[in-house]
Design a protein around this motif. Structure first.
Motif, PDB file in Angstrom:
ATOM      1  N   PHE A 193       0.852  -1.192   0.000  1.00  0.00           N
ATOM      2  CA  PHE A 193       0.000   0.000   0.000  1.00  0.00           C
ATOM      3  C   PHE A 193       0.887   1.241   0.000  1.00  0.00           C
ATOM      4  N   ASN A 194       0.273   2.399  -0.187  1.00  0.00           N
ATOM      5  CA  ASN A 194       1.026   3.649  -0.137  1.00  0.00           C
ATOM      6  C   ASN A 194       1.596   3.868   1.261  1.00  0.00           C
ATOM      7  N   LEU A 195       2.635   4.682   1.336  1.00  0.00           N
ATOM      8  CA  LEU A 195       3.334   4.879   2.603  1.00  0.00           C
ATOM      9  C   LEU A 195       2.420   5.441   3.681  1.00  0.00           C
ATOM     10  N   ASP A 196       1.504   6.362   3.308  1.00  0.00           N
ATOM     11  CA  ASP A 196       0.648   6.963   4.338  1.00  0.00           C
ATOM     12  C   ASP A 196      -0.300   5.939   4.954  1.00  0.00           C
ATOM     13  N   TYR A 197      -0.538   4.816   4.268  1.00  0.00           N
ATOM     14  CA  TYR A 197      -1.350   3.748   4.861  1.00  0.00           C
ATOM     15  C   TYR A 197      -0.675   3.217   6.124  1.00  0.00           C
ATOM     16  N   TYR A 198       0.658   3.117   6.089  1.00  0.00           N
ATOM     17  CA  TYR A 198       1.414   2.586   7.221  1.00  0.00           C
ATOM     18  C   TYR A 198       1.680   3.664   8.275  1.00  0.00           C
ATOM     19  N   THR A 199       1.974   4.864   7.852  1.00  0.00           N
ATOM     20  CA  THR A 199       2.296   5.913   8.820  1.00  0.00           C
ATOM     21  C   THR A 199       1.055   6.378   9.575  1.00  0.00           C
ATOM     22  N   GLU A 200      -0.090   6.478   8.878  1.00  0.00           N
ATOM     23  CA  GLU A 200      -1.325   6.930   9.518  1.00  0.00           C
ATOM     24  C   GLU A 200      -2.143   5.773  10.071  1.00  0.00           C
ATOM     25  N   VAL A 201      -1.691   4.535   9.801  1.00  0.00           N
ATOM     26  CA  VAL A 201      -2.395   3.317  10.223  1.00  0.00           C
ATOM     27  C   VAL A 201      -3.870   3.438   9.844  1.00  0.00           C
ATOM     28  N   LEU A 202      -4.096   3.427   8.539  1.00  0.00           N
ATOM     29  CA  LEU A 202      -5.444   3.577   8.001  1.00  0.00           C
ATOM     30  C   LEU A 202      -6.231   2.278   8.150  1.00  0.00           C
ATOM     31  N   ASP A 203      -7.329   2.121   7.443  1.00  0.00           N
ATOM     32  CA  ASP A 203      -8.240   0.988   7.599  1.00  0.00           C
ATOM     33  C   ASP A 203      -7.477  -0.339   7.519  1.00  0.00           C
ATOM     34  N   LEU A 204      -7.287  -0.980   8.671  1.00  0.00           N
ATOM     35  CA  LEU A 204      -6.448  -2.175   8.727  1.00  0.00           C
ATOM     36  C   LEU A 204      -7.148  -3.422   8.204  1.00  0.00           C
ATOM     37  N   SER A 205      -8.428  -3.321   7.875  1.00  0.00           N
ATOM     38  CA  SER A 205      -9.113  -4.486   7.301  1.00  0.00           C
ATOM     39  C   SER A 205      -8.466  -4.885   5.979  1.00  0.00           C
ATOM     40  N   TYR A 206      -7.906  -3.889   5.258  1.00  0.00           N
ATOM     41  CA  TYR A 206      -7.197  -4.211   4.012  1.00  0.00           C
ATOM     42  C   TYR A 206      -5.977  -5.074   4.294  1.00  0.00           C
ATOM     43  N   LEU A 207      -5.350  -4.838   5.435  1.00  0.00           N
ATOM     44  CA  LEU A 207      -4.171  -5.610   5.814  1.00  0.00           C
ATOM     45  C   LEU A 207      -4.554  -7.054   6.118  1.00  0.00           C
ATOM     46  N   VAL A 208      -5.686  -7.229   6.787  1.00  0.00           N
ATOM     47  CA  VAL A 208      -6.177  -8.578   7.079  1.00  0.00           C
ATOM     48  C   VAL A 208      -6.508  -9.305   5.784  1.00  0.00           C
ATOM     49  N   ASP A 209      -7.143  -8.604   4.847  1.00  0.00           N
ATOM     50  CA  ASP A 209      -7.462  -9.208   3.538  1.00  0.00           C
ATOM     51  C   ASP A 209      -6.186  -9.592   2.808  1.00  0.00           C
ATOM     52  N   HIS A 210      -5.168  -8.741   2.909  1.00  0.00           N
ATOM     53  CA  HIS A 210      -3.896  -9.022   2.246  1.00  0.00           C
ATOM     54  C   HIS A 210      -3.251 -10.271   2.856  1.00  0.00           C
ATOM     55  N   LEU A 211      -3.372 -10.412   4.170  1.00  0.00           N
ATOM     56  CA  LEU A 211      -2.813 -11.590   4.838  1.00  0.00           C
ATOM     57  C   LEU A 211      -3.541 -12.866   4.426  1.00  0.00           C
ATOM     58  N   ALA A 212      -4.840 -12.741   4.168  1.00  0.00           N
ATOM     59  CA  ALA A 212      -5.648 -13.920   3.837  1.00  0.00           C
ATOM     60  C   ALA A 212      -5.185 -14.591   2.549  1.00  0.00           C
ATOM     61  N   SER A 213      -4.466 -13.850   1.709  1.00  0.00           N
ATOM     62  CA  SER A 213      -3.962 -14.431   0.464  1.00  0.00           C
ATOM     63  C   SER A 213      -2.756 -15.337   0.696  1.00  0.00           C
ATOM     64  N   ASP A 214      -2.187 -15.276   1.913  1.00  0.00           N
ATOM     65  CA  ASP A 214      -1.048 -16.118   2.264  1.00  0.00           C
ATOM     66  C   ASP A 214      -1.567 -17.400   2.909  1.00  0.00           C
ATOM     67  N   PRO A 215      -1.247 -18.565   2.360  1.00  0.00           N
ATOM     68  CA  PRO A 215      -1.765 -19.829   2.911  1.00  0.00           C
ATOM     69  C   PRO A 215      -1.429 -20.017   4.387  1.00  0.00           C
ATOM     70  N   PHE A 216      -0.276 -19.520   4.829  1.00  0.00           N
ATOM     71  CA  PHE A 216       0.125 -19.695   6.219  1.00  0.00           C
ATOM     72  C   PHE A 216      -0.803 -18.951   7.172  1.00  0.00           C
ATOM     73  N   PHE A 217      -1.258 -17.755   6.749  1.00  0.00           N
ATOM     74  CA  PHE A 217      -2.074 -16.913   7.620  1.00  0.00           C
ATOM     75  C   PHE A 217      -3.577 -17.131   7.429  1.00  0.00           C
ATOM     76  N   ARG A 218      -3.949 -17.913   6.438  1.00  0.00           N
ATOM     77  CA  ARG A 218      -5.371 -18.055   6.123  1.00  0.00           C
ATOM     78  C   ARG A 218      -6.166 -18.577   7.320  1.00  0.00           C
ATOM     79  N   ASN A 219      -5.598 -19.507   8.062  1.00  0.00           N
ATOM     80  CA  ASN A 219      -6.296 -20.103   9.208  1.00  0.00           C
ATOM     81  C   ASN A 219      -6.325 -19.190  10.430  1.00  0.00           C
ATOM     82  N   TYR A 220      -5.605 -18.074  10.346  1.00  0.00           N
ATOM     83  CA  TYR A 220      -5.543 -17.156  11.486  1.00  0.00           C
ATOM     84  C   TYR A 220      -6.254 -15.835  11.195  1.00  0.00           C
ATOM     85  N   ARG A 221      -7.144 -15.862  10.245  1.00  0.00           N
ATOM     86  CA  ARG A 221      -7.817 -14.622   9.853  1.00  0.00           C
ATOM     87  C   ARG A 221      -8.593 -14.010  11.021  1.00  0.00           C
TER      88      ARG A 221
END
Length: 312
Positions: A193-221
């Protein structure tokens, strides 16, 4: 005391904390250099009993009181237990610290602290030291450094957010979270994501969705979603990006900390800062004029917005 507190007994400073390798000692060296150029008298205080070969002139060094190798050898402790003992020993010998700090009355203090995370999330010794310093009329802000490469890994970034939140709640100081080593961030991979997403800690649901694409993290959603929910409920964590070789970046961090601990500019310092920002500087840190990585990500975001407007 400092120029911003003439006529009072207040002292101002920064407590520089963060995990090992996050750049605390380099930050103290760079901030001392930067502040020195605008006329601020700075005293760096090393509170890390494992620090050896500091690159900065050290005003007060805890090694005069206790060292980690001595503790580990005499008490047969490991490095973690040894550090905890050292901090408890410092807490028990606050008169030593008070006497040493008094010799630098009128300076701005930078406290270079140990990197053991537990000292700022669970253990109370350093927290008690800072609380006692407040009774000595010290106005401190915690500068929590986090290596920016964690932004390239969504799972690690969530972990960093939890650690930062826990530190803020436990240490109980005005807090500035800093993403350090911004000049090296792209060596670890492209940001999702853009840098301000990390610095301002914007809507973190996008981060959870991004993690869900990783097989290792899928079970920990669900777990990740709950962790994110805790972070967002407090709404405390945000970051200031830092490249210690970039004078504009250093100015932004310094002013964020000055706002947090209540330090105010004197007229002479303000003029010196303006002169520094407009001049080419050629000393140890070779301060440049722009934060290239940040500009790149901001420009890419602006370009996308512009393209969307054109499409309309």
């Amino acid at each position: 005391m400092s120029e911003g507190s003439k006529g009072s007994s207040l002292a101002f400073g920064q407590v520089v904390i963060g995990p090992p390798g996050s750049g605390k000692t380099t930050y103290c060296h760079g901030m001392q250099e930067f502040m020195g150029r605008i006329g601020r008298k700075v005293a760096v205080v090393n509170l890390d009993p494992a620090n050896e070969g500091m690159p900065y002139p050290c005003a007060v060094d805890i090694s005069e009181l206790i060292t980690l190798p001595d503790v580990m050898e005499s008490l047969k402790l490991g490095p973690n237990g040894g550090l905890i003992y050292c901090m408890e020993y410092l807490e028990a010998n606050l008169d030593w610290l008070q006497e040493k700090l008094a010799a630098f009355r009128g300076h701005y203090y930078l406290f270079d602290c140990p990197g053991q995370v537990e000292l700022y999330t669970h253990h109370s010794a350093l927290k008690n030291v800072f609380a006692q310093m407040a009774k000595w009329n010290f106005r401190l802000a915690a500068v929590h450094l986090v290596d920016s490469h964690y932004c390239t890994d969504a799972g690690k970034f969530i972990s960093v957010l939890c650690t930062s939140l826990s530190t803020m709640l436990h240490v109980e100081l005005p807090h500035v979270n800093v993403l350090s080593k911004m000049d090296l961030i792209e060596q670890y991979g492209k940001l999702a994501f853009n840098l301000d997403y990390y610095t301002e800690v914007l809507d973190l649901s996008y981060l959870v969705d991004h993690l869900a694409s990783d097989p290792f993290f899928r079970n920990y959603r669900r777990l990740n979603a709950k962790l994110v929910e805790v972070i967002e409920d407090y709404s405390l964590v945000s970051f200031v990006p830092l490249n210690v070789q970039d004078k504009e970046s250093m100015r932004q961090v310094m002013q964020a900390v000055d706002k947090a601990n209540g330090y105010s500019f004197g007229d002479q310092e303000h003029r010196s800062l303006e002169a520094l920002m407009s001049a080419a500087v050629g000393a140890d840190f070779h301060f440049t004029s722009t934060l290239a990585v940040q500009e790149k990500y901001v420009q890419s975001r602006d370009k996308t917005v512009e393209e969307e407007v054109m499409d309309m």
